[in-house]
Design a protein around this motif. Sequence first.
Motif, PDB file in Angstrom:
ATOM      1  N   LYS A 107       0.808  -1.221   0.000  1.00 10.73           N
ATOM      2  CA  LYS A 107       0.000   0.000   0.000  1.00 10.73           C
ATOM      3  C   LYS A 107       0.842   1.273   0.000  1.00 10.73           C
ATOM      4  CE  LYS A 107      -4.046   1.963   2.334  1.00 10.73           C
ATOM      5  NZ  LYS A 107      -5.002   1.797   3.468  1.00 10.73           N
ATOM      6  N   TYR A 108       1.980   1.236   0.707  1.00  6.02           N
ATOM      7  CA  TYR A 108       2.763   2.460   0.899  1.00  6.02           C
ATOM      8  C   TYR A 108       4.206   2.332   0.406  1.00  6.02           C
ATOM      9  CZ  TYR A 108      -1.093   3.538   4.089  1.00  6.02           C
ATOM     10  OH  TYR A 108      -2.329   3.759   4.626  1.00  6.02           O
ATOM     11  N   ASP A 109       4.469   1.407  -0.503  1.00  7.55           N
ATOM     12  CA  ASP A 109       5.850   1.143  -0.885  1.00  7.55           C
ATOM     13  C   ASP A 109       6.587   2.375  -1.421  1.00  7.55           C
ATOM     14  OD1 ASP A 109       4.304   1.185  -3.175  1.00  7.55           O
ATOM     15  OD2 ASP A 109       5.141  -0.635  -4.047  1.00  7.55           O
ATOM     16  N   HIS A 110       5.924   3.183  -2.252  1.00  8.29           N
ATOM     17  CA  HIS A 110       6.587   4.352  -2.828  1.00  8.29           C
ATOM     18  C   HIS A 110       7.037   5.327  -1.744  1.00  8.29           C
ATOM     19  CE1 HIS A 110       4.171   3.675  -6.805  1.00  8.29           C
ATOM     20  NE2 HIS A 110       5.096   2.756  -6.586  1.00  8.29           N
ATOM     21  N   TRP A 111       6.109   5.642  -0.813  1.00 10.07           N
ATOM     22  CA  TRP A 111       6.423   6.583   0.248  1.00 10.07           C
ATOM     23  C   TRP A 111       7.451   6.011   1.213  1.00 10.07           C
ATOM     24  CZ3 TRP A 111       5.479  11.378  -0.473  1.00 10.07           C
ATOM     25  CH2 TRP A 111       4.361  11.785  -1.223  1.00 10.07           C
ATOM     26  N   PHE A 112       7.330   4.722   1.503  1.00  8.42           N
ATOM     27  CA  PHE A 112       8.266   4.073   2.423  1.00  8.42           C
ATOM     28  C   PHE A 112       9.693   4.179   1.890  1.00  8.42           C
ATOM     29  CE2 PHE A 112      10.716   0.432   3.886  1.00  8.42           C
ATOM     30  CZ  PHE A 112      10.497   0.453   5.251  1.00  8.42           C
ATOM     31  N   PHE A 114      10.856   6.242  -0.610  1.00  7.25           N
ATOM     32  CA  PHE A 114      11.263   7.633  -0.828  1.00  7.25           C
ATOM     33  C   PHE A 114      11.644   8.321   0.479  1.00  7.25           C
ATOM     34  CE2 PHE A 114       9.902  12.159  -1.089  1.00  7.25           C
ATOM     35  CZ  PHE A 114      10.898  12.600  -1.956  1.00  7.25           C
ATOM     36  N   LEU A 115      10.768   8.268   1.478  1.00 13.32           N
ATOM     37  CA  LEU A 115      11.026   8.944   2.745  1.00 13.32           C
ATOM     38  C   LEU A 115      12.093   8.218   3.565  1.00 13.32           C
ATOM     39  CD1 LEU A 115       7.370   9.896   3.770  1.00 13.32           C
ATOM     40  CD2 LEU A 115       9.128  11.378   2.762  1.00 13.32           C
ATOM     41  N   ILE A 128      15.868  -3.822   1.842  1.00  9.18           N
ATOM     42  CA  ILE A 128      15.550  -5.202   2.216  1.00  9.18           C
ATOM     43  C   ILE A 128      14.062  -5.508   2.078  1.00  9.18           C
ATOM     44  CG2 ILE A 128      15.620  -6.889   4.086  1.00  9.18           C
ATOM     45  CD1 ILE A 128      18.254  -5.595   4.967  1.00  9.18           C
ATOM     46  N   PRO A 129      13.149  -4.739   2.696  1.00  3.77           N
ATOM     47  CA  PRO A 129      11.734  -5.026   2.458  1.00  3.77           C
ATOM     48  C   PRO A 129      11.314  -4.781   1.012  1.00  3.77           C
ATOM     49  CG  PRO A 129      11.984  -3.007   3.738  1.00  3.77           C
ATOM     50  CD  PRO A 129      13.326  -3.668   3.696  1.00  3.77           C
ATOM     51  N   ALA A 130      11.960  -3.803   0.361  1.00  2.00           N
ATOM     52  CA  ALA A 130      11.618  -3.541  -1.046  1.00  2.00           C
ATOM     53  C   ALA A 130      11.905  -4.756  -1.914  1.00  2.00           C
ATOM     54  CB  ALA A 130      12.392  -2.329  -1.562  1.00  2.00           C
ATOM     55  N   SER A 144      13.936   5.223  -4.985  1.00  2.00           N
ATOM     56  CA  SER A 144      15.198   5.192  -4.236  1.00  2.00           C
ATOM     57  C   SER A 144      16.125   6.309  -4.702  1.00  2.00           C
ATOM     58  CB  SER A 144      15.898   3.845  -4.421  1.00  2.00           C
ATOM     59  OG  SER A 144      15.311   2.850  -3.627  1.00  2.00           O
ATOM     60  N   THR A 145      16.202   6.490  -6.008  1.00  2.00           N
ATOM     61  CA  THR A 145      17.077   7.532  -6.548  1.00  2.00           C
ATOM     62  C   THR A 145      16.613   8.913  -6.111  1.00  2.00           C
ATOM     63  OG1 THR A 145      17.629   6.167  -8.479  1.00  2.00           O
ATOM     64  CG2 THR A 145      18.051   8.534  -8.646  1.00  2.00           C
ATOM     65  N   LEU A 146      15.310   9.160  -6.155  1.00  2.00           N
ATOM     66  CA  LEU A 146      14.788  10.467  -5.743  1.00  2.00           C
ATOM     67  C   LEU A 146      15.072  10.735  -4.262  1.00  2.00           C
ATOM     68  CD1 LEU A 146      11.337  10.544  -7.610  1.00  2.00           C
ATOM     69  CD2 LEU A 146      13.388  11.903  -8.117  1.00  2.00           C
ATOM     70  N   GLY A 147      14.809   9.735  -3.412  1.00  2.00           N
ATOM     71  CA  GLY A 147      15.068   9.912  -1.988  1.00  2.00           C
ATOM     72  C   GLY A 147      16.546  10.078  -1.687  1.00  2.00           C
ATOM     73  N   THR A 148      17.376   9.256  -2.331  1.00  2.00           N
ATOM     74  CA  THR A 148      18.822   9.332  -2.128  1.00  2.00           C
ATOM     75  C   THR A 148      19.372  10.655  -2.634  1.00  2.00           C
ATOM     76  OG1 THR A 148      19.018   6.920  -2.318  1.00  2.00           O
ATOM     77  CG2 THR A 148      21.029   8.201  -2.622  1.00  2.00           C
ATOM     78  N   LEU A 149      18.881  11.104  -3.775  1.00  2.00           N
ATOM     79  CA  LEU A 149      19.312  12.392  -4.323  1.00  2.00           C
ATOM     80  C   LEU A 149      18.963  13.532  -3.370  1.00  2.00           C
ATOM     81  CD1 LEU A 149      20.486  13.992  -6.723  1.00  2.00           C
ATOM     82  CD2 LEU A 149      18.173  14.069  -7.681  1.00  2.00           C
ATOM     83  N   GLY A 150      17.768  13.471  -2.781  1.00  2.97           N
ATOM     84  CA  GLY A 150      17.367  14.490  -1.829  1.00  2.97           C
ATOM     85  C   GLY A 150      18.282  14.527  -0.615  1.00  2.97           C
TER      86      GLY A 150
END
Length: 200
Positions: A107-112, A114-115, A128-130, A144-150
């Motif tokens: 349900k929340y994979d994208h937000w999990f 990214f944040l 790991i959960p991904a 992952s790239t967007l969150g890591t880049l941030g």
Amino acid sequence: MGDWIRELIEQSSYLGVFLLMLLETVFPPIPSEIIMSLSGLQAARGTMTLWGVILAGTAGAMVGNVLWYAFARWLGYDRFKPIIDRWGRWLTLDWREVKRADAFFDKYDHWFVFLGRMMPTIRSLVSIPAGLFEMPWREFLIWSTLGTLGWTTALAVAGYELGSRYAQVDEWLGPVSTGVIIAMVAYYVIRVFTWKPRED
């Protein structure tokens, strides 16, 4: 710890930033806060560009992220269940909780992802959960790239703007990272002593 990190960055430039962030992702106790803020400081001194530092750091972290994701994806449900059955006590997990986590992640994979990439310590564990819950490769890479880049951008810019006062970044983020680690260890210890397996 900061001295050898600074020396590697000074001697190896972007490659040093890449390798340090790769190592930080695989071995979380190496602090990205110091790596990226020191890299930003070097950019402020003109030995590297700010964007070069950010891209090198992001690339290194993403290689580590992909390695963890690929391992968890390879492990999968079939190989993971016997581990839970045998070591659930020390992992403080039973199969029911794994299923609940799977439903949450669906349900929340994208937000999990990214944040999670922007949270000290936890950011290295997100893959790991991904992988285990089979988040699609494309979506994993994007978020992952967007969150890591941030994360790398914020730290590099902080080091760049603070200049020689880069240590102030670690003075603030260092205790946060330590606090997260202490909280995770305390939570784990409590779970070990209070955990009881439940049937599916």
